[in-house]
Structure formats: structure tokens, C-alpha cells
Write a protein that holds these residues in place. Structure first.
Motif, PDB file in Angstrom:
ATOM      1  N   GLN A  84      -0.215  -6.173  -9.617  1.00  0.00           N
ATOM      2  CA  GLN A  84       1.011  -5.731 -10.279  1.00  0.00           C
ATOM      3  C   GLN A  84       1.351  -6.641 -11.448  1.00  0.00           C
ATOM      4  N   THR A 122      -0.721  -2.822  -6.753  1.00  0.00           N
ATOM      5  CA  THR A 122      -1.599  -1.958  -7.530  1.00  0.00           C
ATOM      6  C   THR A 122      -1.352  -2.159  -9.009  1.00  0.00           C
ATOM      7  N   TYR A 128       1.863   5.471  -8.936  1.00  0.00           N
ATOM      8  CA  TYR A 128       3.267   5.103  -9.129  1.00  0.00           C
ATOM      9  C   TYR A 128       4.016   5.096  -7.799  1.00  0.00           C
ATOM     10  N   ARG A 179       3.143   1.846  -6.202  1.00  0.00           N
ATOM     11  CA  ARG A 179       3.845   0.724  -6.845  1.00  0.00           C
ATOM     12  C   ARG A 179       5.286   0.652  -6.358  1.00  0.00           C
ATOM     13  N   PRO A 199       4.784  -7.620  -5.493  1.00  0.00           N
ATOM     14  CA  PRO A 199       4.601  -6.537  -4.513  1.00  0.00           C
ATOM     15  C   PRO A 199       5.103  -6.963  -3.148  1.00  0.00           C
TER      16      PRO A 199
END
Length: 234
Positions: free
Chosen positions: A216, A170, A161, A164, A33
Motif C-alpha cells: 500500500q 495491496t 479497491y 484496499r 494496511p
């Protein structure tokens, strides 16, 4: 918390994912991330753009949205928040009818609605990126709930989404991830119920404590350790 007793250890999950994918291939697919500093530096226009893209991709062919995306950027002023907020209803309706984009007026209306949400947040926090960066990922389901409540069409998997893809750490409730938690009898009923979401968040928090990995990475490790994933060459 009894549901945590049903959760496998990180080492067990990671070993099975490696067996399926090969360690080198697995690590290459996990990704990282963005840092908090990177999230803060990301313009509010990029948050609105990603929300909009995920709204249009929901229930649609992602590839087609990607192909038409340059036209979206042009028609909606690069998703500049201040400019989008000034678009009157009549202009919004005309833009929604432009054949260069996917013509769905209900989804086009979310662009201005979500710009309003971002504007309200930035007035309080300085920028939407600051708000996103400051939100703790050990309660990421709380951020999902915020986007669903205050945004437009950001419920279900759409908000997560979007987070992300902008780089917020996340987990995602993909089919494989949901299947894993059901197989372990950690959740039952709707995966999006408050009880199910809290149990899943608790599990991810524990796995993070065990591994030091991002949410993630953990989400993808779980997905690659279960379901119909096909091993790749090491």
C-alpha cells in the motif's frame, strides 16, 4: 528479469515523492494496511459490504453512494451472509427498486452472488477474513484473479479497491501507477494482461525487499512520485 532493470530504486522513488509532497505530508498520506489478525477479526459481512460499495461506486459518483449507504445497510440486513443468502429473486428485485438506494438491479444481484462466494470460502477456511489474511501479498494479483473468477463484478480495479478499503495490503493500478510503469517501459499493451500484472507484481516485490514498506505504501509512493501530483507544504 529484464523488466526489473527498468525499475528505479526505492530510494529514488521516495526522494522524488518527498520533493513533491514534503516528507511529513507524504508519510501522513501513505497509511497502513490492517494486520493479519485484524483482517481475520473482520466480519464476513464487512467484506461483502465493501465489495458491494465498490461495485456501486464503479462508474458512479462515490459521494452519492456514501450518502445512500445507510439505506443499503438497512435493506440488506447489514450484509449478514446467512440472511442475504435466503433472499429470493422476487424480494431482491423489490429491494433493487427501492428509491432509498441506487436502483441498479444488475448490481444488486451481485450482493447475493458475492455472498455465495464468501459462503463457499468460509466453509473451507473458517471465515472469509481468514482466507484474505492468509493470502500472500507477494502474489496479490492471484487474489485479484480469484475474486474476478469466483465473484461477481469484481474484475478490473473493483476487487483491488475493495481489498484496499477492507485493509488488505495491496497495490492499486491507479492512473499514476500505470503511467509510471509505462514511462519506464516495464509494461506495454493492456495493464491487466497476465504478463503486465506479473511484471508489476515483480517490481513491487523488489521494492518491498529494498524498503520493508507495505505494498500500500509503495503504491502511493509511486503515485506521488509521478503524474500530475502537486507538491504540498511541508
Amino acid at each position: 528479469m529484464e523488466h526489473l532493470d527498468q525499475l528505479e530504486s526505492f530510494d529514488a522513488l521516495y526522494q522524488r515523492a518527498c520533493e513533491r509532497k514534503g516528507k511529513q505530508a507524504l508519510e501522513a498520506m501513505l497509511g497502513k494496511p490492517r494486520t493479519d489478525a485484524e483482517l481475520k477479526a473482520l466480519g464476513d459481512d464487512r467484506y461483502l459490504a465493501e465489495m458491494t460499495k465498490k461495485i456501486f461506486q464503479s462508474g458512479f459518483v462515490w459521494r452519492v453512494v456514501e450518502q445512500k449507504w445507510p439505506a443499503f445497510e438497512e435493506l440488506f440486513f447489514g450484509f449478514d451472509i446467512d440472511k442475504v443468502l435466503l433472499v429470493p429473486d422476487e424480494m431482491l428485485e423489490r429491494k433493487a427498486a427501492d428509491p432509498a438506494i441506487i436502483r441498479n438491479f444488475n448490481k444488486v444481484k451481485t450482493i447475493r452472488d458475492n455472498a455465495l462466494m464468501i459462503d463457499a470460502v468460509r466453509r473451507q477456511h473458517g471465515s472469509f477474513g481468514q482466507f484474505i489474511a492468509d493470502w500472500p501479498s507477494d502474489n496479490i494479483i492471484g487474489l485479484w484473479a480469484y475474486l474476478k473468477k469466483h465473484g461477481a463484478r469484481l474484475g478490473g480495479n473493483t476487487g483491488p479497491y475493495a481489498l484496499r478499503f477492507v485493509g488488505k495490503d495491496t497495490f492499486l493500478l491507479s492512473n499514476d501507477v500505470e503511467s509510471y510503469f509505462r514511462q519506464r517501459n516495464i509494461i506495454s499493451g493492456a495493464v491487466t494482461s497476465k504478463g503486465s500484472l506479473q511484471k508489476i507484481q515483480d517490481c513491487f516485490n523488489l521494492l518491498k525487499e529494498q524498503s520493508g514498506r507495505s505494498y500500500q505504501e509503495l503504491s502511493r509512493i509511486i503515485a506521488f512520485s509521478t503524474g500530475d501530483n502537486v507538491p504540498t507544504e511541508t
